[in-house]
Design a protein around this motif. Sequence first.
Motif, PDB file in Angstrom:
ATOM      1  N   THR A 317     -20.072  -1.454  30.057  1.00  0.00           N
ATOM      2  CA  THR A 317     -19.676  -0.312  29.178  1.00  0.00           C
ATOM      3  C   THR A 317     -19.466   0.946  29.901  1.00  0.00           C
ATOM      4  OG1 THR A 317     -21.225  -1.313  27.577  1.00  0.00           O
ATOM      5  CG2 THR A 317     -20.983   1.012  27.137  1.00  0.00           C
ATOM      6  N   GLN A 318     -18.616   1.599  29.380  1.00  0.00           N
ATOM      7  CA  GLN A 318     -18.072   2.904  30.074  1.00  0.00           C
ATOM      8  C   GLN A 318     -17.153   3.852  29.040  1.00  0.00           C
ATOM      9  OE1 GLN A 318     -15.454   1.663  33.411  1.00  0.00           O
ATOM     10  NE2 GLN A 318     -14.783   3.657  32.850  1.00  0.00           N
ATOM     11  N   SER A 319     -17.045   5.230  29.375  1.00  0.00           N
ATOM     12  CA  SER A 319     -16.164   6.055  28.652  1.00  0.00           C
ATOM     13  C   SER A 319     -14.756   5.786  29.206  1.00  0.00           C
ATOM     14  CB  SER A 319     -16.803   7.315  28.395  1.00  0.00           C
ATOM     15  OG  SER A 319     -15.739   8.216  27.977  1.00  0.00           O
ATOM     16  N   THR A 423     -16.260   5.775  24.312  1.00  0.00           N
ATOM     17  CA  THR A 423     -16.966   4.854  24.925  1.00  0.00           C
ATOM     18  C   THR A 423     -16.598   3.305  24.499  1.00  0.00           C
ATOM     19  OG1 THR A 423     -18.965   6.340  25.279  1.00  0.00           O
ATOM     20  CG2 THR A 423     -19.153   4.085  25.324  1.00  0.00           C
ATOM     21  N   THR A 425     -17.016  -1.053  25.453  1.00  0.00           N
ATOM     22  CA  THR A 425     -17.532  -2.194  25.911  1.00  0.00           C
ATOM     23  C   THR A 425     -16.569  -3.148  26.241  1.00  0.00           C
ATOM     24  OG1 THR A 425     -19.661  -1.677  25.350  1.00  0.00           O
ATOM     25  CG2 THR A 425     -19.374  -3.712  25.966  1.00  0.00           C
TER      26      THR A 425
END
Length: 431
Positions: A317-319, A423, A425
């Motif tokens: 998960t990140q932006s 964001t 995933t």
Amino acid sequence: MKKILLLSLLSAVLMLNAQINLNIGSTNVGTAPISSFFSYSYVQQIYPKQEINTNAAGNITGLAFYLDSSASINDSSNWTVYLGHTTKTSFTSGTDWIPFSQLTQVFAGTITNNNGKVEISFTTPFAYNNTDNLVVAAKENAPSIDINNFDEVFRVYDHIPYSTLYYKGDNAVVDPASPPGGIRADYKSSVTILGLTPRTTPACPFVVYPVNNAPSVPLSPNIKWFPVSGADSYKVSIGTTPGGTNVINQQVVTATNFSPSTALNPGVNYYLTVTSVSGGVESSGCADVIFKTVPPVPTNDACSGALLASVFPYTYTQSDAISTTNNAGNISVCADAMNDGTWFKFVGDGSQYTIKVTMPSGSAFDPQIGIYSGTCTNLVCVNTVDNGGAAAAETITITTTAGTEYYINVGSYEETTDVAEDTFTITVTKL
């Protein structure tokens, strides 16, 4: 006799000082306080307490508006003027009029152009509370128009977006109790407010950018604010604590914008203060504007830093709002592929793999997935997916070749600056 003369002089000085001038030197024109080029008009304007900058509550005894001394307003001279209080700083729509019940009529009659100024004196002063913002409303009732080179004639200045709401037409006099839908404007009348005494310090500027509590502000932001009437310079301070100056310490600026010469640090909360200076006197009590800079650029911002998925299912998960690297020369081989985004990779073994990208509920992130083989300097499109709009998830399935390295680019057609919205995933599953 001397005592009477001194008292008279003192009274004259006090009367002269009991007025507040707001951008009376502007040469721009607009539809405020009335329209001179349409038969009938109704205009509401909001002047914030911060901008008025009076030293105390008091009685407003009149107003003055400005225009070219040669302008004709003979057919736009029948005015009714109202004042009121409001907590609003702007109008939210063309029908968001301040209710007539909150306004007080202060003038009704004929006005004239007196050498470039329209002066209106109130029979009964209006008690301004110096707590709320001031509403200035006016309707023009004459059935004719003034040509004046086919333009409006009253002077205006740029300020808070949608701080003016106006209606103008040729059908009938407007009823302020039920006005028709109007048009919002990002300007207000250049005006003198009579009866109020200005503070001894100039007004605090309105910071336009960044807005308070803004996320993901660039590391070299172009800070902007509205000019303050009468100010000859400004001072900018930036710190990492409230009221702090450890980053920028009262940098003197003569323009209405400023960019730090050294880039700010990523992912940090900053406190910005802008004050105005007039004749060596600086504004006081100006509030901080708090903003947060963009997060640090991730290692997988570029293809060369792609994160390796080696255990499946792989989830990360990140932006994507922080992606900055332009890879257009490499990944444009996939139709609709993004020229930025974040990168992942895995080694195929002949099996099928599903790559899925999901977003939080309510996200405006519009994801696209591009799958590539080859090398970062010579990518070959394997497959891509883009549903053409924001969706809860995007999924793509490919059949791999054993020993081949595959690169996954997760991009967004229209990235926002809101990290929370961007964001995502990613899940890579071996079937």
